[in-house]
Design a protein around this motif. Structure first.
Motif, mmCIF file in Angstrom:
data_model
loop_
_atom_site.group_PDB
_atom_site.id
_atom_site.type_symbol
_atom_site.label_atom_id
_atom_site.label_comp_id
_atom_site.label_asym_id
_atom_site.label_seq_id
_atom_site.Cartn_x
_atom_site.Cartn_y
_atom_site.Cartn_z
ATOM 1 N N PHE A 1 37.467 45.222 33.232
ATOM 2 C CA PHE A 1 37.626 44.347 32.077
ATOM 3 C C PHE A 1 36.618 44.715 30.994
ATOM 4 N N THR A 2 35.388 44.993 31.394
ATOM 5 C CA THR A 2 34.361 45.380 30.425
ATOM 6 C C THR A 2 34.752 46.664 29.703
ATOM 7 N N LEU A 3 35.196 47.664 30.459
ATOM 8 C CA LEU A 3 35.599 48.937 29.849
ATOM 9 C C LEU A 3 36.841 48.758 28.975
ATOM 10 N N PHE A 4 37.762 47.915 29.414
ATOM 11 C CA PHE A 4 38.970 47.675 28.611
ATOM 12 C C PHE A 4 38.617 47.066 27.261
ATOM 13 N N THR A 5 37.729 46.072 27.237
ATOM 14 C CA THR A 5 37.362 45.461 25.959
ATOM 15 C C THR A 5 36.632 46.448 25.055
#
Length: 349
Positions: free
Chosen positions: A192-196
């Motif tokens: 999720f962190t990398l996606f954002t």
């Protein structure tokens, strides 16, 4: 109404996942078929413009790959549920009927977080003096000493919270995100962190590449630098440009907050709890210390499971690959464990 909340949010989440897929595909398609050919007209000779077009084409495919890969893993990776802990609890207590056993002595405990203070006495822990917890060697995870969730009655390890949408306890729950139709928890938080991060970069990149076209078409008098016929394609371009610009700011802000929480060793839920405990400690003349905050860079390394201080570890974040989290969702890297130099946390000392 409360029973309908979960199914309604899940249906909305499935729709938002489709919307996200359409947005990613549309922005990528528009970039490759409209923006780049317009910014870098085709030529029979190899010029600087041709080379730049190749570079931007590769950059577009690369960013699309990173966004799509991490979004996919956000959606399909289970955040970490407590089902296995419940099975272990039932095995240790010989309770095959599910739920709480009437033969198991229970006692209430005092809360240490804001969320626990608001909970009723239905959050319980197995009494240490009971015969059920008399065999610690058979309970390496400490399941018998965990609280039991007042909603699902499953053992509730540290940092776990009950999601009313999923109707399950989630390990190290950050929040339930409808855009991925999934909880953000211990096993998918790094995706999720990398996606954002990549989604904010991708939409910002799209907006910057199209800014000059947007200004030329809608704000400059003729003759225009870019020759575009009035068509539905131009209206789609306008819509995507506005959406991408807005999403770049929104995702950037939300992603920045998420990254701040990661750097300070907190989840979105724990921020409120820690703020409350900090105020309580200050009111009583004490100091609150977040035991999961092991330093900014070390928090990031633990979050992304980077076990080396070399730049190669960080460079791995630029590749689309799966990453196992640190820990099992029951125990986590703490300040005390680093001082003890536990084997599991040895790479982060």
């Amino acid at each position: 109404m409360a029973r309908l909340e979960g199914p309604c949010v899940r249906i909305l989440g499935a729709f938002l996942v489709l919307v996200t897929i359409v947005l990613i595909s549309s922005i990528g398609f528009e970039m490759l078929t409209f923006t780049l050919p317009l910014r870098f007209p085709p030529s029979d000779e190899i010029t600087i413009s041709t080379i730049l077009k190749w570079i931007h084409t590769l950059a577009t495919f690369y960013i699309l790959l990173l966004i799509s890969f991490n979004f996919y893993l956000c959606v399909v990776t289970k955040p970490g549920y407590t089902d296995k802990l419940m099975n272990e609890w039932m095995r240790l207590t010989n309770n095959t009927g599910g739920g709480l056993s009437e033969d198991v002595p229970l006692m209430s405990i005092s809360s240490t977080t804001a969320e626990d203070n608001s909970s009723s006495s239905s959050d319980h822990v197995i009494d240490a003096d009971s015969p059920v917890s008399a065999k610690p060697a058979d309970d390496p995870l400490g399941v018998l000493k965990m609280k039991l969730c007042r909603h699902c009655k499953h053992p509730k390890p540290d940092r776990a919270h009950h999601c009313k949408v999923c109707n399950r306890c989630v390990m190290k729950m950050d929040h339930h995100c409808p855009w991925i139709n999934n909880c953000v928890g211990h096993f998918n938080h790094r995706y999720f962190t990398l996606f954002t991060i990549y989604a904010s970069m991708g939409t910002g990149y799209f907006s910057l590449m199209n800014l000059n076209i947007f200004v030329d078409v809608f704000f400059r008098d003729a003759p225009h630098q870019y020759k575009i016929a009035q068509s539905i394609y131009l209206e789609i371009f306008l819509l995507l440009f506005i959406l991408a610009s807005a999403l770049s700011i929104m995702i950037g802000v939300l992603g920045g907050l998420n990254l701040y929480y990661v750097c300070t060793g907190q989840t979105q839920i724990e921020v409120l709890d820690n703020r409350w405990m900090k105020n309580m400690a200050r009111a009583n003349g004490g100091t609150f210390v977040n035991e999961y905050d092991v330093g900014t860079w070390r928090n990031l390394r633990v979050h992304f499971n980077i076990r080396t201080k070399s730049w190669r570890g960080w460079a791995g974040l630029l590749l689309p690959k799966t990453r196992e989290p640190v820990g099992d969702g029951v125990t986590y890297t703490k300040v005390a464990s680093l001082y003890r130099k536990d084997v599991r946390d040895g790479d982060f000392v």
